[in-house]
Design a protein around this motif. Structure first.
Motif, PDB file in Angstrom:
ATOM      1  N   ARG A   9     -13.753-105.890 -15.200  1.00  0.00           N
ATOM      2  CA  ARG A   9     -14.488-104.804 -15.859  1.00  0.00           C
ATOM      3  C   ARG A   9     -14.820-105.230 -17.277  1.00  0.00           C
ATOM      4  NH1 ARG A   9     -13.385 -98.991 -13.695  1.00  0.00           N
ATOM      5  NH2 ARG A   9     -12.921 -99.506 -11.554  1.00  0.00           N
ATOM      6  N   VAL A  10     -15.944-104.755 -17.780  1.00  0.00           N
ATOM      7  CA  VAL A  10     -16.397-105.088 -19.125  1.00  0.00           C
ATOM      8  C   VAL A  10     -16.142-103.891 -20.030  1.00  0.00           C
ATOM      9  CG1 VAL A  10     -18.399-105.706 -20.536  1.00  0.00           C
ATOM     10  CG2 VAL A  10     -18.163-106.648 -18.220  1.00  0.00           C
ATOM     11  N   TYR A  55     -16.244 -95.757 -26.832  1.00  0.00           N
ATOM     12  CA  TYR A  55     -15.853 -96.761 -25.847  1.00  0.00           C
ATOM     13  C   TYR A  55     -16.673 -96.613 -24.575  1.00  0.00           C
ATOM     14  CZ  TYR A  55     -11.512 -96.689 -28.628  1.00  0.00           C
ATOM     15  OH  TYR A  55     -10.578 -96.722 -29.636  1.00  0.00           O
ATOM     16  N   LEU A  56     -16.907 -97.738 -23.914  1.00  0.00           N
ATOM     17  CA  LEU A  56     -17.576 -97.750 -22.621  1.00  0.00           C
ATOM     18  C   LEU A  56     -16.923 -98.830 -21.773  1.00  0.00           C
ATOM     19  CD1 LEU A  56     -19.941 -96.821 -20.775  1.00  0.00           C
ATOM     20  CD2 LEU A  56     -21.340 -98.565 -21.896  1.00  0.00           C
ATOM     21  N   MET A  57     -16.622 -98.499 -20.517  1.00  0.00           N
ATOM     22  CA  MET A  57     -16.085 -99.486 -19.576  1.00  0.00           C
ATOM     23  C   MET A  57     -16.958 -99.440 -18.328  1.00  0.00           C
ATOM     24  SD  MET A  57     -12.269-100.055 -17.915  1.00  0.00           S
ATOM     25  CE  MET A  57     -12.052 -98.375 -17.407  1.00  0.00           C
ATOM     26  N   ILE A  58     -17.442-100.614 -17.914  1.00  0.00           N
ATOM     27  CA  ILE A  58     -18.280-100.703 -16.725  1.00  0.00           C
ATOM     28  C   ILE A  58     -17.699-101.718 -15.751  1.00  0.00           C
ATOM     29  CG2 ILE A  58     -20.402 -99.992 -17.893  1.00  0.00           C
ATOM     30  CD1 ILE A  58     -21.188-102.999 -17.920  1.00  0.00           C
ATOM     31  N   ASP A  59     -18.053-101.542 -14.492  1.00  0.00           N
ATOM     32  CA  ASP A  59     -17.643-102.468 -13.450  1.00  0.00           C
ATOM     33  C   ASP A  59     -18.884-103.177 -12.924  1.00  0.00           C
ATOM     34  OD1 ASP A  59     -16.683-103.825 -11.270  1.00  0.00           O
ATOM     35  OD2 ASP A  59     -15.792-102.085 -10.297  1.00  0.00           O
ATOM     36  N   PRO A  60     -19.094-104.436 -13.320  1.00  0.00           N
ATOM     37  CA  PRO A  60     -20.303-105.156 -12.894  1.00  0.00           C
ATOM     38  C   PRO A  60     -20.431-105.287 -11.383  1.00  0.00           C
ATOM     39  CG  PRO A  60     -19.082-106.442 -14.514  1.00  0.00           C
ATOM     40  CD  PRO A  60     -18.249-105.253 -14.166  1.00  0.00           C
ATOM     41  N   ASN A  61     -19.321-105.166 -10.662  1.00  0.00           N
ATOM     42  CA  ASN A  61     -19.362-105.279  -9.205  1.00  0.00           C
ATOM     43  C   ASN A  61     -19.705-103.960  -8.533  1.00  0.00           C
ATOM     44  OD1 ASN A  61     -18.542-108.011  -9.342  1.00  0.00           O
ATOM     45  ND2 ASN A  61     -16.444-107.327  -9.660  1.00  0.00           N
ATOM     46  N   ARG A  87     -27.727-100.477 -23.505  1.00  0.00           N
ATOM     47  CA  ARG A  87     -28.683-101.471 -22.986  1.00  0.00           C
ATOM     48  C   ARG A  87     -27.951-102.695 -22.445  1.00  0.00           C
ATOM     49  NH1 ARG A  87     -31.530 -99.936 -27.495  1.00  0.00           N
ATOM     50  NH2 ARG A  87     -30.888-101.761 -28.674  1.00  0.00           N
ATOM     51  N   LEU A  88     -26.948-103.151 -23.187  1.00  0.00           N
ATOM     52  CA  LEU A  88     -26.154-104.293 -22.754  1.00  0.00           C
ATOM     53  C   LEU A  88     -25.439-103.982 -21.435  1.00  0.00           C
ATOM     54  CD1 LEU A  88     -24.955-107.101 -23.233  1.00  0.00           C
ATOM     55  CD2 LEU A  88     -23.243-106.017 -24.706  1.00  0.00           C
ATOM     56  N   ALA A  89     -24.870-102.783 -21.333  1.00  0.00           N
ATOM     57  CA  ALA A  89     -24.184-102.376 -20.099  1.00  0.00           C
ATOM     58  C   ALA A  89     -25.156-102.363 -18.927  1.00  0.00           C
ATOM     59  CB  ALA A  89     -23.544-101.000 -20.286  1.00  0.00           C
ATOM     60  N   LYS A  90     -26.365-101.846 -19.138  1.00  0.00           N
ATOM     61  CA  LYS A  90     -27.360-101.815 -18.065  1.00  0.00           C
ATOM     62  C   LYS A  90     -27.746-103.222 -17.643  1.00  0.00           C
ATOM     63  CE  LYS A  90     -31.813 -99.952 -16.643  1.00  0.00           C
ATOM     64  NZ  LYS A  90     -31.803-100.807 -15.518  1.00  0.00           N
ATOM     65  N   GLN A  91     -27.929-104.124 -18.605  1.00  0.00           N
ATOM     66  CA  GLN A  91     -28.248-105.507 -18.269  1.00  0.00           C
ATOM     67  C   GLN A  91     -27.144-106.120 -17.410  1.00  0.00           C
ATOM     68  OE1 GLN A  91     -28.861-107.027 -22.312  1.00  0.00           O
ATOM     69  NE2 GLN A  91     -30.834-107.798 -21.594  1.00  0.00           N
ATOM     70  N   ILE A  92     -25.911-105.882 -17.782  1.00  0.00           N
ATOM     71  CA  ILE A  92     -24.781-106.436 -17.033  1.00  0.00           C
ATOM     72  C   ILE A  92     -24.741-105.843 -15.627  1.00  0.00           C
ATOM     73  CG2 ILE A  92     -22.255-106.536 -16.901  1.00  0.00           C
ATOM     74  CD1 ILE A  92     -22.328-106.634 -20.036  1.00  0.00           C
ATOM     75  N   LEU A  93     -24.918-104.511 -15.515  1.00  0.00           N
ATOM     76  CA  LEU A  93     -24.901-103.866 -14.206  1.00  0.00           C
ATOM     77  C   LEU A  93     -26.061-104.326 -13.329  1.00  0.00           C
ATOM     78  CD1 LEU A  93     -23.846-100.264 -15.223  1.00  0.00           C
ATOM     79  CD2 LEU A  93     -22.486-101.941 -13.946  1.00  0.00           C
ATOM     80  N   ASP A  94     -27.194-104.675 -13.957  1.00  0.00           N
ATOM     81  CA  ASP A  94     -28.353-105.169 -13.207  1.00  0.00           C
ATOM     82  C   ASP A  94     -28.234-106.655 -12.869  1.00  0.00           C
ATOM     83  OD1 ASP A  94     -29.483-102.659 -13.296  1.00  0.00           O
ATOM     84  OD2 ASP A  94     -30.880-103.130 -14.922  1.00  0.00           O
ATOM     85  N   GLY A  95     -27.130-107.289 -13.277  1.00  0.00           N
ATOM     86  CA  GLY A  95     -26.920-108.702 -12.987  1.00  0.00           C
ATOM     87  C   GLY A  95     -27.593-109.631 -13.967  1.00  0.00           C
ATOM     88  N   GLU A  96     -28.103-109.096 -15.059  1.00  0.00           N
ATOM     89  CA  GLU A  96     -28.763-109.903 -16.081  1.00  0.00           C
ATOM     90  C   GLU A  96     -27.772-110.158 -17.205  1.00  0.00           C
ATOM     91  OE1 GLU A  96     -32.076-107.566 -17.322  1.00  0.00           O
ATOM     92  OE2 GLU A  96     -32.825-107.361 -15.292  1.00  0.00           O
ATOM     93  N   LEU A  97     -26.887-111.094 -17.009  1.00  0.00           N
ATOM     94  CA  LEU A  97     -25.863-111.354 -18.016  1.00  0.00           C
ATOM     95  C   LEU A  97     -26.483-112.019 -19.231  1.00  0.00           C
ATOM     96  CD1 LEU A  97     -23.013-112.595 -15.693  1.00  0.00           C
ATOM     97  CD2 LEU A  97     -23.292-110.353 -16.719  1.00  0.00           C
ATOM     98  N   PRO A  98     -26.557-111.287 -20.348  1.00  0.00           N
ATOM     99  CA  PRO A  98     -27.161-111.866 -21.552  1.00  0.00           C
ATOM    100  C   PRO A  98     -26.246-112.899 -22.187  1.00  0.00           C
ATOM    101  CG  PRO A  98     -26.293-109.694 -22.030  1.00  0.00           C
ATOM    102  CD  PRO A  98     -26.106-109.931 -20.550  1.00  0.00           C
ATOM    103  N   ALA A  99     -26.838-113.865 -22.836  1.00  0.00           N
ATOM    104  CA  ALA A  99     -26.076-114.848 -23.603  1.00  0.00           C
ATOM    105  C   ALA A  99     -25.776-114.228 -24.955  1.00  0.00           C
ATOM    106  CB  ALA A  99     -26.879-116.132 -23.754  1.00  0.00           C
ATOM    107  N   LEU A 100     -24.561-113.769 -25.149  1.00  0.00           N
ATOM    108  CA  LEU A 100     -24.207-113.046 -26.362  1.00  0.00           C
ATOM    109  C   LEU A 100     -24.136-113.948 -27.582  1.00  0.00           C
ATOM    110  CD1 LEU A 100     -21.473-110.698 -24.891  1.00  0.00           C
ATOM    111  CD2 LEU A 100     -23.868-110.167 -25.341  1.00  0.00           C
ATOM    112  N   ASP A 101     -23.932-115.233 -27.367  1.00  0.00           N
ATOM    113  CA  ASP A 101     -23.818-116.148 -28.501  1.00  0.00           C
ATOM    114  C   ASP A 101     -25.178-116.576 -29.046  1.00  0.00           C
ATOM    115  OD1 ASP A 101     -21.103-116.052 -28.287  1.00  0.00           O
ATOM    116  OD2 ASP A 101     -20.978-117.858 -27.058  1.00  0.00           O
ATOM    117  N   GLU A 102     -26.219-116.438 -28.235  1.00  0.00           N
ATOM    118  CA  GLU A 102     -27.535-116.886 -28.649  1.00  0.00           C
ATOM    119  C   GLU A 102     -28.347-115.712 -29.173  1.00  0.00           C
ATOM    120  OE1 GLU A 102     -29.436-118.775 -25.376  1.00  0.00           O
ATOM    121  OE2 GLU A 102     -27.717-120.049 -24.953  1.00  0.00           O
ATOM    122  N   GLU A 103     -29.208-116.012 -30.126  1.00  0.00           N
ATOM    123  CA  GLU A 103     -30.100-114.978 -30.647  1.00  0.00           C
ATOM    124  C   GLU A 103     -31.132-114.656 -29.581  1.00  0.00           C
ATOM    125  OE1 GLU A 103     -33.315-114.624 -34.186  1.00  0.00           O
ATOM    126  OE2 GLU A 103     -31.386-115.534 -34.663  1.00  0.00           O
TER     127      GLU A 103
END
Length: 138
Positions: free
Chosen positions: A59-60, A72-78, A110-126
């Motif tokens: 979980r994220v 706080y927000l907790m999501i389950d990418p699966n 927005r980040l949570a939605k990207q993760i749930l949609d399977g679009e894992l953003p690169a958090l280290d990159e701009e």
């Protein structure tokens, strides 16, 4: 002796009127019996910051913090469990800070939605500025 002043079973909803030093980075109920990895600062403003972490059950966790409070927000990418969210501490009476908090919370959603949609953003990159793509001149 300090332990005698602290109730045995705190949860984040009990932290309503406390200084932000006493509000945990992550809700105790969300982290007990789990380990956290990949904790990182995702974004930061003057008084507001967004943190993320990965729990041992995949979980994220996302946390938006400001002086005196957190959301706080907790999501389950699966998709095995429903998202959970709540606020601890005080809301801001300063309108500029409240706008910054809302903007950072929107970024967390927005980040949570990207993760749930399977679009894992690169958090280290701009992230690229999407508006540049549309400024084409003929």
């Amino acid at each position: 002796m300090a332990g005698a002043c602290v109730p045995a079973a705190w949860d984040a909803q009990d932290y309503v009127a406390m200084d932000d030093l006493f509000i945990p980075l992550w809700p105790p109920a969300w982290v007990e019996d789990h380990t956290l990895s990949d904790e990182q600062l995702v974004a930061a403003g003057e008084d507001v910051k967004l943190m993320s972490a990965l729990r041992s059950d995949e979980r994220v966790l996302l946390s938006v913090s400001w002086p005196g409070g957190r959301r706080y927000l907790m999501i389950d990418p699966n998709g095995d469990g429903p998202p959970e969210a709540f606020r601890a501490g005080a809301t801001s009476t300063d309108t500029d800070l409240a706008r910054s908090i809302d903007a950072m919370w929107s970024q967390a959603l927005r980040l949570a939605k990207q993760i749930l949609d399977g679009e894992l953003p690169a958090l280290d990159e701009e992230q690229p500025d999407k508006r540049r793509r549309w400024r084409r001149r003929n």
